[in-house]
Design a protein around this motif. Structure first.
Motif, PDB file in Angstrom:
ATOM      1  N   LYS A 157     -86.453  16.714 125.698  1.00 36.39           N
ATOM      2  CA  LYS A 157     -85.266  17.545 125.955  1.00 36.39           C
ATOM      3  C   LYS A 157     -85.656  18.864 126.607  1.00 36.39           C
ATOM      4  N   LYS A 158     -86.732  19.466 126.110  1.00 40.98           N
ATOM      5  CA  LYS A 158     -87.189  20.745 126.680  1.00 40.98           C
ATOM      6  C   LYS A 158     -87.613  20.572 128.141  1.00 40.98           C
ATOM      7  N   LEU A 159     -88.312  19.473 128.438  1.00 44.72           N
ATOM      8  CA  LEU A 159     -88.720  19.216 129.822  1.00 44.72           C
ATOM      9  C   LEU A 159     -87.515  19.133 130.745  1.00 44.72           C
ATOM     10  N   THR A 160     -86.423  18.521 130.266  1.00 45.59           N
ATOM     11  CA  THR A 160     -85.238  18.382 131.129  1.00 45.59           C
ATOM     12  C   THR A 160     -84.575  19.728 131.404  1.00 45.59           C
ATOM     13  N   TYR A 161     -84.790  20.693 130.533  1.00 45.08           N
ATOM     14  CA  TYR A 161     -84.265  22.042 130.768  1.00 45.08           C
ATOM     15  C   TYR A 161     -85.205  22.880 131.616  1.00 45.08           C
ATOM     16  N   ASP A 162     -86.514  22.670 131.443  1.00 44.86           N
ATOM     17  CA  ASP A 162     -87.508  23.504 132.117  1.00 44.86           C
ATOM     18  C   ASP A 162     -87.842  23.054 133.533  1.00 44.86           C
ATOM     19  N   TYR A 163     -87.597  21.778 133.856  1.00 39.03           N
ATOM     20  CA  TYR A 163     -87.978  21.228 135.164  1.00 39.03           C
ATOM     21  C   TYR A 163     -86.793  20.523 135.815  1.00 39.03           C
ATOM     22  N   ASP A 164     -86.840  20.434 137.126  1.00 38.18           N
ATOM     23  CA  ASP A 164     -85.777  19.709 137.833  1.00 38.18           C
ATOM     24  C   ASP A 164     -86.177  18.264 138.125  1.00 38.18           C
ATOM     25  N   TYR A 165     -87.434  17.901 137.816  1.00 39.38           N
ATOM     26  CA  TYR A 165     -87.915  16.538 138.016  1.00 39.38           C
ATOM     27  C   TYR A 165     -89.005  16.281 136.987  1.00 39.38           C
ATOM     28  N   ILE A 166     -88.861  15.232 136.206  1.00 37.00           N
ATOM     29  CA  ILE A 166     -89.886  14.859 135.231  1.00 37.00           C
ATOM     30  C   ILE A 166     -90.192  13.373 135.400  1.00 37.00           C
ATOM     31  N   SER A 167     -91.257  12.927 134.757  1.00 39.00           N
ATOM     32  CA  SER A 167     -91.572  11.505 134.790  1.00 39.00           C
ATOM     33  C   SER A 167     -91.694  10.988 133.355  1.00 39.00           C
ATOM     34  N   VAL A 168     -91.360   9.718 133.212  1.00 39.18           N
ATOM     35  CA  VAL A 168     -91.407   9.047 131.918  1.00 39.18           C
ATOM     36  C   VAL A 168     -92.323   7.844 132.062  1.00 39.18           C
ATOM     37  N   SER A 169     -93.274   7.721 131.162  1.00 36.91           N
ATOM     38  CA  SER A 169     -94.159   6.570 131.197  1.00 36.91           C
ATOM     39  C   SER A 169     -93.373   5.320 130.848  1.00 36.91           C
ATOM     40  N   CYS A 170     -93.443   4.321 131.711  1.00 41.72           N
ATOM     41  CA  CYS A 170     -92.769   3.038 131.480  1.00 41.72           C
ATOM     42  C   CYS A 170     -93.794   1.920 131.349  1.00 41.72           C
ATOM     43  N   VAL A 171     -95.046   2.311 131.154  1.00 41.92           N
ATOM     44  CA  VAL A 171     -96.143   1.363 131.019  1.00 41.92           C
ATOM     45  C   VAL A 171     -96.179   0.858 129.585  1.00 41.92           C
ATOM     46  N   LYS A 172     -96.408  -0.426 129.438  1.00 40.57           N
ATOM     47  CA  LYS A 172     -96.459  -1.049 128.113  1.00 40.57           C
ATOM     48  C   LYS A 172     -97.325  -0.229 127.162  1.00 40.57           C
ATOM     49  N   HIS A 173     -96.890  -0.095 125.940  1.00 41.44           N
ATOM     50  CA  HIS A 173     -97.562   0.618 124.857  1.00 41.44           C
ATOM     51  C   HIS A 173     -97.469   2.138 124.978  1.00 41.44           C
ATOM     52  N   ARG A 174     -97.023   2.668 126.111  1.00 43.39           N
ATOM     53  CA  ARG A 174     -96.870   4.119 126.244  1.00 43.39           C
ATOM     54  C   ARG A 174     -95.413   4.470 126.471  1.00 43.39           C
ATOM     55  N   SER A 175     -94.582   3.464 126.503  1.00 45.00           N
ATOM     56  CA  SER A 175     -93.192   3.636 126.869  1.00 45.00           C
ATOM     57  C   SER A 175     -92.275   3.560 125.653  1.00 45.00           C
ATOM     58  N   ILE A 220     -96.248  19.252 141.060  1.00 43.71           N
ATOM     59  CA  ILE A 220     -96.676  18.384 139.974  1.00 43.71           C
ATOM     60  C   ILE A 220     -95.481  18.121 139.063  1.00 43.71           C
ATOM     61  N   ILE A 221     -95.285  16.852 138.718  1.00 50.35           N
ATOM     62  CA  ILE A 221     -94.181  16.461 137.857  1.00 50.35           C
ATOM     63  C   ILE A 221     -94.743  16.194 136.460  1.00 50.35           C
ATOM     64  N   PRO A 222     -94.226  16.865 135.435  1.00 49.91           N
ATOM     65  CA  PRO A 222     -94.739  16.619 134.083  1.00 49.91           C
ATOM     66  C   PRO A 222     -94.384  15.214 133.605  1.00 49.91           C
ATOM     67  N   VAL A 223     -95.258  14.644 132.778  1.00 52.09           N
ATOM     68  CA  VAL A 223     -95.075  13.293 132.252  1.00 52.09           C
ATOM     69  C   VAL A 223     -94.750  13.372 130.762  1.00 52.09           C
ATOM     70  N   TRP A 224     -93.726  12.607 130.360  1.00 46.37           N
ATOM     71  CA  TRP A 224     -93.390  12.486 128.949  1.00 46.37           C
ATOM     72  C   TRP A 224     -93.709  11.071 128.496  1.00 46.37           C
ATOM     73  N   ASN A 225     -94.435  10.951 127.373  1.00 43.30           N
ATOM     74  CA  ASN A 225     -94.773   9.660 126.764  1.00 43.30           C
ATOM     75  C   ASN A 225     -94.107   9.568 125.401  1.00 43.30           C
ATOM     76  N   LYS A 226     -93.967   8.370 124.897  1.00 39.06           N
ATOM     77  CA  LYS A 226     -93.302   8.178 123.605  1.00 39.06           C
ATOM     78  C   LYS A 226     -94.067   8.835 122.455  1.00 39.06           C
ATOM     79  N   GLU A 227     -95.352   9.140 122.654  1.00 42.70           N
ATOM     80  CA  GLU A 227     -96.122   9.803 121.598  1.00 42.70           C
ATOM     81  C   GLU A 227     -95.623  11.226 121.338  1.00 42.70           C
ATOM     82  N   TYR A 228     -94.948  11.812 122.342  1.00 42.70           N
ATOM     83  CA  TYR A 228     -94.418  13.160 122.197  1.00 42.70           C
ATOM     84  C   TYR A 228     -93.084  13.107 121.470  1.00 42.70           C
ATOM     85  N   GLU A 229     -92.710  14.210 120.894  1.00 43.22           N
ATOM     86  CA  GLU A 229     -91.428  14.284 120.204  1.00 43.22           C
ATOM     87  C   GLU A 229     -90.275  14.244 121.207  1.00 43.22           C
ATOM     88  N   VAL A 230     -89.134  13.790 120.740  1.00 40.29           N
ATOM     89  CA  VAL A 230     -87.935  13.755 121.577  1.00 40.29           C
ATOM     90  C   VAL A 230     -87.563  15.172 122.007  1.00 40.29           C
TER      91      VAL A 230
END
Length: 136
Positions: free
Chosen positions: A23-41, A9-19
């Motif tokens: 940063k923490k996700l990039t240290y804790d996981y080797d693969y993450i996902s970023v929402s690129c969908v309108k209004h969530r990106s 499972i790849i964790p998802v980061w949305n703009k609603e979360y803090e920056v």
């Protein structure tokens, strides 16, 4: 091309979360996902910054809902997904133009297959563009 099937499972980061969470996700996981969908990106102009930061931490980034060639030509996402490739068969629109619904109904298989083949060509184009960057 290299494809891998995994139950990971790849964790998802949305703009609603803090920056800081990003940063923490990039240290804790080797693969993450970023929402690129309108209004969530995040803003499209920020994609290179986020992807670059992830790569500096040896973390790959998957773009959720991102098939925009203009962006993918500039930002080296490790993977992306989206459903816009089959808009003609699903919505009856191609390049903003409405297609006759009877034609779509009677030719849905052929239209979907044609769009899939076009999308595969697009995928190969992006793969060839960025494979030097990803060392594949």
């Amino acid at each position: 091309m290299v494809f891998e099937i995994t139950d990971k499972i790849i964790p998802v980061w949305n703009k609603e979360y803090e920056v800081n969470k990003f940063k923490k996700l990039t240290y804790d996981y080797d693969y993450i996902s970023v929402s690129c969908v309108k209004h969530r990106s995040i803003k499209k102009e920020a994609y290179p910054k986020y992807v670059g930061y992830s790569h500096k931490n040896n973390c790959k980034v998957h773009g959720l809902g991102l098939l925009q060639e203009k962006i993918l030509n500039k930002v080296p996402f490790d993977s992306v997904d989206g459903t816009s490739w089959f808009k003609m068969a699903r919505f009856g629109r191609k390049n903003g133009k409405k297609i006759n619904s009877d034609y779509i109904y009677n030719n849905q298989y052929e239209l979907t297959f044609a769009e899939l083949m076009e999308h595969i060509r697009f995928q190969e184009k992006m793969y060839n563009k960025w494979r030097w960057y990803h060392n594949d």
